[in-house]
Design an enzyme around this catalytic site. Structure first.
Site, PDB file in Angstrom:
ATOM      1  N   LYS A 218       0.841  -1.191   0.000  1.00  0.00           N
ATOM      2  CA  LYS A 218       0.000   0.000   0.000  1.00  0.00           C
ATOM      3  C   LYS A 218       0.879   1.245   0.000  1.00  0.00           C
ATOM      4  CE  LYS A 218      -3.905  -2.165   0.170  1.00  0.00           C
ATOM      5  NZ  LYS A 218      -4.909  -2.046  -0.917  1.00  0.00           N
ATOM      6  N   ASP A 247      -0.018  -0.004  -4.606  1.00  0.00           N
ATOM      7  CA  ASP A 247      -1.452   0.320  -4.638  1.00  0.00           C
ATOM      8  C   ASP A 247      -1.721   1.618  -3.875  1.00  0.00           C
ATOM      9  OD1 ASP A 247      -4.181   0.396  -4.555  1.00  0.00           O
ATOM     10  OD2 ASP A 247      -4.444  -1.557  -3.591  1.00  0.00           O
ATOM     11  N   GLU A 273      -1.459   0.562  -8.867  1.00  0.00           N
ATOM     12  CA  GLU A 273      -2.901   0.294  -8.754  1.00  0.00           C
ATOM     13  C   GLU A 273      -3.656   1.503  -8.212  1.00  0.00           C
ATOM     14  OE1 GLU A 273      -3.593  -3.457  -6.944  1.00  0.00           O
ATOM     15  OE2 GLU A 273      -5.631  -2.993  -6.307  1.00  0.00           O
ATOM     16  N   GLU A 300     -11.457  -1.961  -8.741  1.00  0.00           N
ATOM     17  CA  GLU A 300     -12.210  -2.353  -7.556  1.00  0.00           C
ATOM     18  C   GLU A 300     -13.317  -1.367  -7.221  1.00  0.00           C
ATOM     19  OE1 GLU A 300      -8.587  -1.839  -4.976  1.00  0.00           O
ATOM     20  OE2 GLU A 300     -10.099  -1.406  -3.471  1.00  0.00           O
ATOM     21  N   ASP A 323     -14.312  -6.768  -9.980  1.00  0.00           N
ATOM     22  CA  ASP A 323     -14.621  -7.444  -8.723  1.00  0.00           C
ATOM     23  C   ASP A 323     -16.095  -7.825  -8.740  1.00  0.00           C
ATOM     24  OD1 ASP A 323     -15.257  -8.162  -6.073  1.00  0.00           O
ATOM     25  OD2 ASP A 323     -13.657  -6.888  -5.289  1.00  0.00           O
ATOM     26  N   HIS A 350      -9.837  -7.929  -8.404  1.00  0.00           N
ATOM     27  CA  HIS A 350      -9.757  -7.480  -7.019  1.00  0.00           C
ATOM     28  C   HIS A 350     -10.671  -8.394  -6.217  1.00  0.00           C
ATOM     29  CE1 HIS A 350     -11.274  -5.100  -3.560  1.00  0.00           C
ATOM     30  NE2 HIS A 350     -10.006  -4.774  -3.461  1.00  0.00           N
TER      31      HIS A 350
END
Lengths: 416, 416
Positions: A218, A247, A273, A300, A323, A350
């Site tokens: 992250k 991400d 991401e 996502e 997703d 995702h």
């Protein structure tokens, strides 16, 4: 098979606290993983369970929407329902009073995800097969009947969808080897935002030892230096050959995304991401140009097939992270799989469902659509709550064998 | 002014049935106009009232979201709150648990619309001025502090926003003539989908006699011949010099929109409205090319500034139909007004508020931003429920003089 009628629909609000720091990212500081569950009862031992994910407060809103939207399913026989599910899904999505609350996005669409997934779960259970097998046993015509292709016909008509399924039928036998091998996973849980450096390194080494070769970190911290330090650390701990993904969870504006994307490029990520706001099609197109050859992934928070059509057609993303618990369930996920396939893009889901549903869907995408094998996100934090949690061994998802979509919860065990 | 603290927040679910056929369009067959109302109480005689529109079942979901999202406002003093409202709005919109339900769209964003509008109403009442005057009396810095420009900075930084307000200060005095003249209206209520031909013609002639010169017709019927017949009829009844607009309410896919747009072009509409799905940026771009010189209008289902940035920057629409009860209220409406102004596009609001709020906002856009005078949609069906309903005379909105944003309801009269 005996006829299987839906006799009752209910929505259940389940909330699960996570270990400290788990699930944290640039915009979700302390998430409470919550499932808005649809239960379809049949008056017999079979029940369908569908899920969507939310992050705590507000999960009740989705449950309330489920109870409103799912009413037309009461009294329907499951085979008859699924034989025309695309048409039914469009009707549910276009309920004249509820449509205004989207359309096809937000709370009402999350509710449809849960409802749709419950229908597929019940259908697979009623046939006594796991979801992946249910889908692989359907003919192109039966598959297309599951889809609502309205508003994407300019790039994908029902006839074109049928052709894609039919054309790819030939190589199936060879591609079925994935069912025995299992589908590779990647590990998202090494690099949550709140984790200290040492923990990231320890978790990464433990995951390497278990067989994982790909890891997500992250980023999107207000402190850009922290992001860069952690990214460097992950590369060092995971080694030169590991696959890394960074991400940002939508935190950056285009200036920050450009700056940080260029900095992070040195660490050779497979993708960056959610670099910015998920509605910003043109913004993503600009970023692909600014950051080339760095690749972008997103999906996502993209609510429906029309948004995916735009991102895919515009060349705004390189990896399609659909997703099935954000889209209108398995049905709209399959539509986005077709769109990605048609435009030659990889679909790497995702997993708002913690991989429970998607372990089936990536197998279908591989075998039926001929999608390349990538890897499926793995997040272990809810596994004790599923009746048949995903089994990942050696970094590889074992192909599920239980009937249904693997969405049953321990504390919602079938009553029979 | 005495300090004015918000002491209590509540949400009220109001639903109003309409006369037969009123409000019907291609996708909303029998709407029940419903308001999700935010009430901000102060412990004194003043109360703020904010609204958003939904179409019946589901209005409760927005009310529940209001009660969750508005909690941080309790205890805030209104002047202090509005001095940093842009920052507060971003915090409310990015509540880490609720954000997942959007982000910035659907039920949670409709709730923010109602909350935001209640804050502006209370602010204007506390200063004893109508909303248009409140806004016109603010400095460029104060105006920019009302806005959340995150994710649109690539085309509109806070500094650029300030410059737009400052640059246009010069011609204000001249443009203030609109306050005396009143803002022209157009009539949407002549051409609802369910109305018979004769009724459309009678209503159009009655509206002409009242002074209206512009009329909207609902199209998007499954029977294309019916649409064309009604459009021809409206042209005949309204006369050659009338301005006509045709509204498909998203019903068409791109094939149908192209075909019908070309047919309807013969009747010289000012615009064709919502020709297809509101998420389809590239689809609208294709349509502008296919249908040129016919112009497109859309916006009533575009949830936030990022989506508008995309449509505006891509050249996907000619008329920007932002709605302050779909966007995050007056604040995000002003952001979209700035975006439209920056790109030289007219902003002609959709009035989910029945024009109550927007009668103020078009005056601000004219005087402060120098937007051209177009006309403001007029829909009369809820007027008996507002404490100070819009007054339209000779086809022109009379400038409201009561303090506030004109959103108070008869049956929610201030208790004092």
């Amino acid at each position: 098979m005996a006829d299987c009628f839906i006799t009752r629909v209910s929505a259940i609000d389940k909330r699960y606290s996570l270990p400290p720091g788990a699930g944290s990212d640039a915009v979700h500081s302390n998430p409470e993983y919550s499932l808005a569950v649809t239960r379809l009862e049949t008056g017999g031992p079979l029940a369908g369970t569908g899920i969507t994910l939310t992050l705590g407060r507000g999960n009740r809103l989705v449950c309330d929407a489920i109870e409103i939207l799912a009413r037309p399913l009461i009294g329907r026989e499951i085979e008859a329902l699924m034989a025309e599910f695309g048409r039914v899904l469009r009707q549910l999505a276009d309920d004249p009073a509820m449509r205004w609350l989207g359309p096809h996005k937000g709370v009402v669409h999350l509710a449809l995800a849960s409802i749709t997934n419950a229908c597929f779960d019940l259908w697979a259970k009623s046939r006594g097969v796991p979801l992946w097998k249910l889908l692989l046993d359907l003919s192109p015509d039966e598959l297309v009947a599951l889809l609502d292709l309205s508003y994407v016909e300019d790039v994908l008509t029902p006839e074109q969808a049928r052709e894609i399924f039919a054309e790819r039928w030939a190589g199936r036998t060879e591609r079925e080897s994935i069912l025995k091998q299992g589908y590779p996973g990647y590990d998202t849980s090494v690099g949550w935002m709140a984790y200290e450096d040492q923990k990231v390194c320890e978790l990464t080494k433990a995951a390497l030892a278990k067989g994982f070769t790909a890891f997500k970190l992250k980023v999107g911290s207000p402190d850009h230096g922290r992001d860069l330090r952690r990214a460097q650390l992950l590369r060092e701990c995971a080694g030169d050959r590991a696959t890394l993904m960074f991400d940002a969870n939508q935190q950056w504006n285009l200036f920050a995304a450009t700056e940080m994307g260029r900095e992070l490029a040195a660490l050779r990520p497979l993708w960056i991401e959610e670099p910015t706001h998920p509605d910003d099609v043109l913004g993503h197109v600009k970023l692909t140009r600014e950051l080339a050859p760095v690749k972008l992934a997103a999906g996502e928070h993209m609510p429906n097939r029309v948004v995916f059509k735009n991102f895919i057609e515009a060349g705004a993303i390189h990896f399609v992270q659909a997703d099935a618990v954000r889209l209108a369930g398995i049905s709209e996920f399959l539509t986005v799989s077709l769109l990605a396939t048609r435009f030659g893009l990889p679909l790497v889901p995702h997993v708002g469902d913690m991989g429970q549903l998607h372990q089936h869907l990536v197998l279908f995408n591989r075998v039926a659509l001929g999608q390349e094998i990538h890897f499926l996100e793995h997040i272990p934090h809810l596994r004790q709550h599923f009746l048949f949690p995903v089994e990942v061994e050696g970094g590889v998802y074992r192909t599920p064998q239980e009937p249904g979509a693997s969405t049953d919860l321990v504390d919602l065990r079938p009553s029979a």
